[in-house]
Scaffold this active site. Structure first.
Site, short mmCIF file in Angstrom:
data_model
loop_
_atom_site.label_atom_id
_atom_site.label_comp_id
_atom_site.label_asym_id
_atom_site.label_seq_id
_atom_site.Cartn_x
_atom_site.Cartn_y
_atom_site.Cartn_z
CG ASN A 1 -24.51 100.57 43.45
OD1 ASN A 1 -23.97 100.68 42.34
ND2 ASN A 1 -24.85 99.38 43.94
CG ASP B 1 -21.37 92.03 40.66
OD1 ASP B 1 -20.98 92.72 41.62
OD2 ASP B 1 -22.30 91.20 40.76
#
Ligand code: FPP
Length: 248
Positions: A76, A28
């Site tokens: 996503n 991330d």
């Protein structure tokens, strides 16, 4: 850990016999890394690939048997179309460029997730890379792409239910070890250590079944800056943990 493996450059304070066998990473912070430098988000993803390649090499050098990376979650797809398209093209290009090196480094690559919804050209690179490296005996490198832990569990239930409906399985045959055979990760050990970068304290639908007893390490570092010394820190923290698996 494989005894007899030559552990290249393993820091002296790490105990080889207490290294995690399987490390999972939530990579991330690519976007924030880029924003901090006034760069487009995609530059963060580009640098993220380099960080992942370095980590794979490091795991191999230090005798870690498996690395699993969360490259693209089923959630996503909700990102801007331009970014999604960039990521798909990036995965495809990296796979094409790195395949020969993975072969020579004896890496066995595997993709897990709902792969049938990915662009056809990416599916074909994925298939080729998995087939070409299937027999490799070195590090097992798993890339979770269009992956969601809940979705993985639901698809396993559906397949098992179909087997029961056909009379090939009985409900009483279903136990944890049978269930695992229907997960995308069948045959891969559970992660011992999950590393998440950029400070969020969540597992974000990653390997929900498989991480029941994984140790979790979170660092504030953005993924593109996650390097060998950061990994060393994560492994030192891991070696200080006492893993009890629910016992006293
Ligand atoms: C999270 O950062 C990162 C991703 C969703 C993509 C990760 C993918 C790679 C590093 C490429 C891997 C490549 C291969 C071939 C496996 P973010 O965009 O959520 O960052 P932010 O939270 O700062 O916005």
């Amino acid at each position: 850990m494989n005894q007899g493996t030559c552990l290249q450059d393993l820091p002296v304070d790490l105990q080889p016999e207490r290294l995690p066998q399987h490390v999972a990473v939530i990579m991330d912070g690519n976007g924030r890394w880029a924003k901090k430098r006034s760069l487009p988000r995609i530059m963060g993803h580009r640098r993220g690939v380099e960080a992942l390649k370095d980590l794979l090499r490091c795991c191999k050098d230090w005798g870690i048997e498996a690395l699993t990376a969360y490259a693209f979650s089923s959630e996503n797809w909700g990102r801007p179309l331009e970014e999604v398209n960039f990521l798909m093209t990036l995965f495809e290009r990296v796979l094409r460029q790195e395949l020969q090196e993975m072969v020579s480094e004896d890496v066995q690559i595997r993709f897990v997730g709902n792969l049938s919804s990915l662009p056809l050209s990416l599916q074909s690179e994925i298939k080729q890379s998995m087939e070409t490296t299937r027999q490799n005996q070195g590090i097992k490198f798993t890339v979770a792409t269009n992956y969601g832990g809940r979705q993985e569990i639901v698809q396993a239930c559906r397949e098992i239910a179909t087997q029961v409906q056909k009379g090939l399985l009985k409900p009483e045959d279903i136990d944890e070890s049978l269930f695992e055979n229907y997960l995308y990760t069948a045959g891969i050990s559970h992660p011992d250590l999950l590393i998440r970068t950029s400070g969020e304290m969540r597992i974000s639908n990653f390997l929900l079944w498989q991480m029941a007893y994984s140790e979790i390490y979170v660092t504030d570092t953005f993924w593109p800056d996650f390097n060998r010394s950061e990994f060393h820190r994560a492994l030192s923290a891991y070696q200080k943990r006492e893993r009890r698996f629910g016992k006293v």
